[in-house]
Design an enzyme around this catalytic site. Structure first.
Site, short mmCIF file in Angstrom:
data_model
loop_
_atom_site.label_atom_id
_atom_site.label_comp_id
_atom_site.label_asym_id
_atom_site.label_seq_id
_atom_site.Cartn_x
_atom_site.Cartn_y
_atom_site.Cartn_z
N ALA A 74 -40.14 -17.44 21.65
CA ALA A 74 -39.58 -17.67 22.98
C ALA A 74 -39.75 -16.45 23.88
O ALA A 74 -39.87 -16.59 25.10
CB ALA A 74 -38.11 -18.06 22.88
N GLN A 182 -32.24 -21.64 22.11
CA GLN A 182 -31.06 -22.02 21.34
C GLN A 182 -30.81 -23.52 21.38
O GLN A 182 -29.92 -24.01 20.68
CB GLN A 182 -29.81 -21.31 21.89
CG GLN A 182 -29.82 -19.81 21.75
CD GLN A 182 -29.55 -19.33 20.32
OE1 GLN A 182 -29.17 -20.10 19.44
NE2 GLN A 182 -29.76 -18.05 20.09
N HIS A 204 -37.46 -20.35 14.97
CA HIS A 204 -36.60 -19.74 13.96
C HIS A 204 -35.10 -19.88 14.19
O HIS A 204 -34.31 -19.44 13.36
CB HIS A 204 -36.99 -18.27 13.74
CG HIS A 204 -36.57 -17.31 14.81
ND1 HIS A 204 -35.43 -16.56 14.72
CD2 HIS A 204 -37.14 -16.97 15.98
CE1 HIS A 204 -35.33 -15.79 15.80
NE2 HIS A 204 -36.36 -16.02 16.58
N CYS A 329 -24.72 -3.61 19.97
CA CYS A 329 -24.19 -2.28 19.70
C CYS A 329 -25.31 -1.31 19.37
O CYS A 329 -26.16 -1.60 18.56
CB CYS A 329 -23.24 -2.33 18.51
SG CYS A 329 -21.73 -3.21 18.87
C1 LIG Z 1 -33.77 -15.87 20.19
C2 LIG Z 1 -33.88 -16.04 21.65
C3 LIG Z 1 -35.02 -15.62 22.34
C4 LIG Z 1 -36.16 -14.90 21.68
O1 LIG Z 1 -36.89 -15.78 20.87
P1 LIG Z 1 -38.02 -15.22 19.88
O2 LIG Z 1 -38.68 -16.47 19.41
O3 LIG Z 1 -37.25 -14.52 18.79
O4 LIG Z 1 -38.90 -14.34 20.64
C5 LIG Z 1 -35.08 -15.85 23.70
N1 LIG Z 1 -34.07 -16.45 24.35
C6 LIG Z 1 -32.95 -16.89 23.71
C7 LIG Z 1 -31.89 -17.57 24.49
C8 LIG Z 1 -32.83 -16.68 22.35
O5 LIG Z 1 -31.73 -17.09 21.74
#
Ligand SMILES: *Cc1c(COP(=O)(O)O)cnc(C)c1O
Length: 384
Positions: A74, A182, A204, A329
């Site tokens: 993402a 998400q 993932h 953190c």
């Molecule tokens: C996890 C996440 C990403 C990043 O996704 P990757 O596939 O780990 O690069 C981007 N936006 C949101 C809202 C996410 O939860």
């Protein structure tokens, strides 16, 4: 050997579903071909697997297969959408709109564009984490080219009103991008009904492999024009060069297919576990629920505790439950979460927060165990 703690960090990542792994395995050693090799069966096999996966992905969001561009996740999809649209449309305008509570994979590409001379409006959210549609409408200018608003928040799980946002953007002639990292496999996503022009996805967070994602790019009504960010062999219709990775792509599609086939049932049982946890801890003194109680991901619960040191809280819970604070953190100086402060939480409350991410493989017995530990730890820390 000590047992590992219970995993409740499904907004960070999810375990791979064994059924996804089984679907991926043939594409490592047996059907290992390059999907771009068109002169032999090794290439054809890989190509067929990609085509089938692309169809599954397209169907899952009501798009056409040629509108799906596979990426490394993402983060890359967001970069391609935001920087790609900015680069291809700057002659029309240099203004973009996003939310204060977006993931850094949206905020950072926006910050990069500011350095190039673009202007960004960061819309606030209400105390429950939801964008005000009138604010959005008021923020759109004649030189606005893109609105980027996430589907589901990664810290507080809050769901934004995508269809209403899509309608406003379409009426005003502005492209609508949504980061659905998400949301895919957790809520229904329909790029037609919701009038979404660009949609970022990842595998993932939905029991698929890491390192694979996709960007949906609308081809007509309206056609999104977008500049590629990776140049090379011209794969993915020139939008994303680089050899495609069949095991990851097959796993991604399998993960999404499984989640969607059982979406309502799975979300119901996650909602029950979430309620079980909330009912067990909701009467603790000084507890605050962060984000809308209803309009949120079924497996997400995010709470803050008054008069508690956030670091001590996570440390004390660590042997029993693996989760994170809402705050990112750093080892030296903890920073309060930009999401929680956007809701109006104080710095102290934002630092003393817990993000529970319940997933497919968690059980009711685990939730009981975690709830007991939280009650014990919070009561102890509030005394000291
Ligand atoms: C996890 C996440 C990403 C990043 O996704 P990757 O596939 O780990 O690069 C981007 N936006 C949101 C809202 C996410 O939860």
């Amino acid at each position: 050997m000590t047992a590992k703690p219970i995993y409740l960090d499904c907004q960070a990542t999810t375990p791979l579903d064994p059924r996804v792994l089984a679907a991926m395995i043939p594409y490592f050693c047996e059907s290992f071909g390059n999907p771009s090799s068109s002169s032999h069966i090794y290439g054809w096999e890989a190509q067929a697997a990609i085509a089938q996966s692309r169809e599954i992905m397209a169907k899952s969001i009501n798009a056409n297969p040629e509108e799906i561009i596979f990426t490394s996740g993402a983060t890359e999809a967001n970069n391609l959408a935001i920087k790609g649209v900015a680069e291809a449309n700057f002659s029309r305008g240099k203004h973009l709109i996003t939310l204060q509570t977006e993931h850094s994979a949206v905020l950072d590409p926006c910050a990069y564009l500011v350095a190039l001379g673009f202007e960004i409006t960061y819309l606030p959210v209400d105390s429950l984490g939801i964008v005000n549609l009138q604010d959005l409408s008021n923020a759109i200018r004649s030189d606005t080219i893109l609105v980027s608003i996430m589907a589901a928040n990664n810290e507080i799980g809050v769901l934004q009103p995508l269809a209403e946002i899509g309608k406003i953007c379409r009426d005003r002639g502005v492209f609508f991008h949504s980061d659905a990292a998400q949301a895919i496999g957790k809520i229904e996503l329909d790029v037609e009904a919701m009038q979404i022009d660009l949609l970022s996805l990842t595998a993932h967070k939905v029991y698929g492999p890491k390192g694979i994602g996709a960007l949906y790019i609308r081809r007509k009504n309206p056609r999104v024009n977008l500049a590629p960010q990776l140049h090379g062999g011209g794969q993915e219709r020139g939008f994303r060069s680089g050899t495609l990775y069949p095991p990851q792509i097959v796993g991604f599609a399998k993960a999404v297919e499984l989640a969607i086939a059982n979406l309502a049932e799975e979300q119901n049982s996650l909602r029950q576990l979430q309620q079980q946890l909330w009912n067990a801890i909701k009467d603790l003194p000084g507890i605050y629920l962060n984000g809308d109680p209803e309009k949120r991901l079924a497996g997400n619960l995010n709470v803050s505790f008054a008069h508690i040191n956030g670091n001590s809280l996570i440390l004390a819970l660590q042997p029993v439950v693996a989760l994170s604070s809402g705050a990112a953190c750093s080892s030296t100086k903890p920073a309060p979460s930009h999401v929680l402060t956007a809701l109006g939480r104080s710095r102290e409350l934002a630092l003393a927060s817990l993000r529970f991410g319940i997933g497919r493989f968690n059980t009711s017995a685990e939730i009981d165990q975690v709830a007991q530990k939280v009650i014990e730890v919070v009561s102890l820390l509030q005394l000291s």
